[in-house]
Design an enzyme around this catalytic site. Structure first.
Site, PDB file in Angstrom:
ATOM      1  N   THR A 200       0.914  -1.289  -0.069  1.00 11.12           N
ATOM      2  CA  THR A 200       0.187   0.002  -0.054  1.00 11.12           C
ATOM      3  C   THR A 200       0.982   1.350  -0.070  1.00 11.12           C
ATOM      4  O   THR A 200       1.746   1.333   0.775  1.00 11.12           O
ATOM      5  CB  THR A 200      -0.812   0.072   1.354  1.00 11.12           C
TER       6      THR A 200
ATOM      7  N   PHE B 137       1.121   5.106   0.681  1.00  6.51           N
ATOM      8  CA  PHE B 137       0.532   6.143   1.554  1.00  6.51           C
ATOM      9  C   PHE B 137       1.338   7.591   1.391  1.00  6.51           C
ATOM     10  O   PHE B 137       2.356   7.507   0.853  1.00  6.51           O
ATOM     11  CB  PHE B 137       1.010   6.083   3.167  1.00  6.51           C
TER      12      PHE B 137
END
Length: 286
Positions: free
Chosen positions: A177, A179
């Site tokens: 992921t 960020f």
């Protein structure tokens, strides 16, 4: 929600043990990570000077873009000052004394369950959807039932006193992921600091081939566009706004020319931030 030391705190969405929490600890280990119910709550804490930064997910290598973020960023009043790529390593968590054979059902976020589908199917475990991964781990700890388990991070297991019944239960390795780190203040790393990323949003003029013309400057100036996504901004479905990430610093001549050409063909253009490129980009491209 209170943050006793705003200048030493970073906000994230979720409950303690979420992957956003894990990212905060990885990038700012000495800062206090503050859990927020929504992305907007995390952004608001920073905007109201109750936290210094916000750690906000924007996309996942398997699940794609994170909903709502593209709408929130332009209106947040914050700047992107950094990025972080967090490896998502799912663990099967159970209460103390539980074994893999005891587990009849597993609780987690819908995406996490989908990323571990082969594992749950192989063991015949019933998947049960919850709002988030760490929240499901907290619930399992409170239930104290050996037949119920959670798929969440190792940090969630530590926080809620759960045992790791099996490590790395995701079907595909490499789940990551990305960020963004948001701040009230714009922090420009400068051209000579190393590889940079520049992010902005824009709307093209309502005319034929406007997007093609607007992006032409990136091709002619040799700019690598790493992300380009569109989303609708009003009920008419005619006003599309674009989010774009490009490699480079806007003060560099070639990127400056590309942005100038983009601006000429755009109705709106807003810079969201200039920040150091994360080392993950170089590792992945290699």
């Amino acid at each position: 929600m209170t943050t006793p030391e705003p200048e030493n705190s970073i906000a994230f969405q979720g409950v303690p043990g979420a992957y956003g929490h894990l990212s905060c600890k990885a990038v700012f280990p000495n800062m206090e990570a503050v859990a927020c119910e929504t992305f907007l709550d995390a952004i608001t804490l920073v905007r109201e000077e109750k936290a210094k930064y916000a750690m906000i997910p924007i996309e996942n290598s398997l699940g794609g873009r994170v909903a709502d973020i593209h709408h929130l960023l332009p209106e947040s009043g914050l700047y992107t000052i950094g990025e972080h790529f967090q490896s998502v390593q799912h663990q099967l968590l159970g209460v103390k004394g539980a074994t893999l054979k005891d587990v009849k059902a597993v609780h987690s976020h819908e995406q996490a369950l989908s990323q571990c589908r082969n594992f749950t199917h192989e063991l015949g475990i019933e998947p049960i959807i919850h709002a988030d991964t760490a929240g499901s781990a907290k619930m399992i700890a409170e239930m104290g039932d050996k037949t119920q388990a959670s798929i969440a991070s190792s940090l969630a297991g530590e926080i809620y006193g759960l045992d790791v019944l099996r490590e790395r239960v995701e079907d595909r390795l490499g789940n990551t992921t990305r960020f963004l780190i948001l701040s009230r203040d714009r922090i420009d790393p400068g051209m000579k600091s190393g590889p940079c990323m520049t992010s902005f949003v824009f709307q093209v003029r309502s005319q034929p081939a406007a997007l093609y013309k607007a992006l032409g400057g990136f091709a002619t100036n040799g700019i690598n566009v790493t992300k380009l996504e569109s989303y609708i901004t009003d009920a008419s479905f005619e006003a599309a706004q674009f989010y774009i990430d490009v490699e480079g610093h806007p003060d560099e001549a070639h990127l400056s020319r590309a942005i100038e050409e983009l601006q000429f063909f755009s109705a709106k253009l807003k810079l969201l931030g200039v920040y150091p490129a994360h080392p993950y980009r170089k590792e992945y491209s290699a």
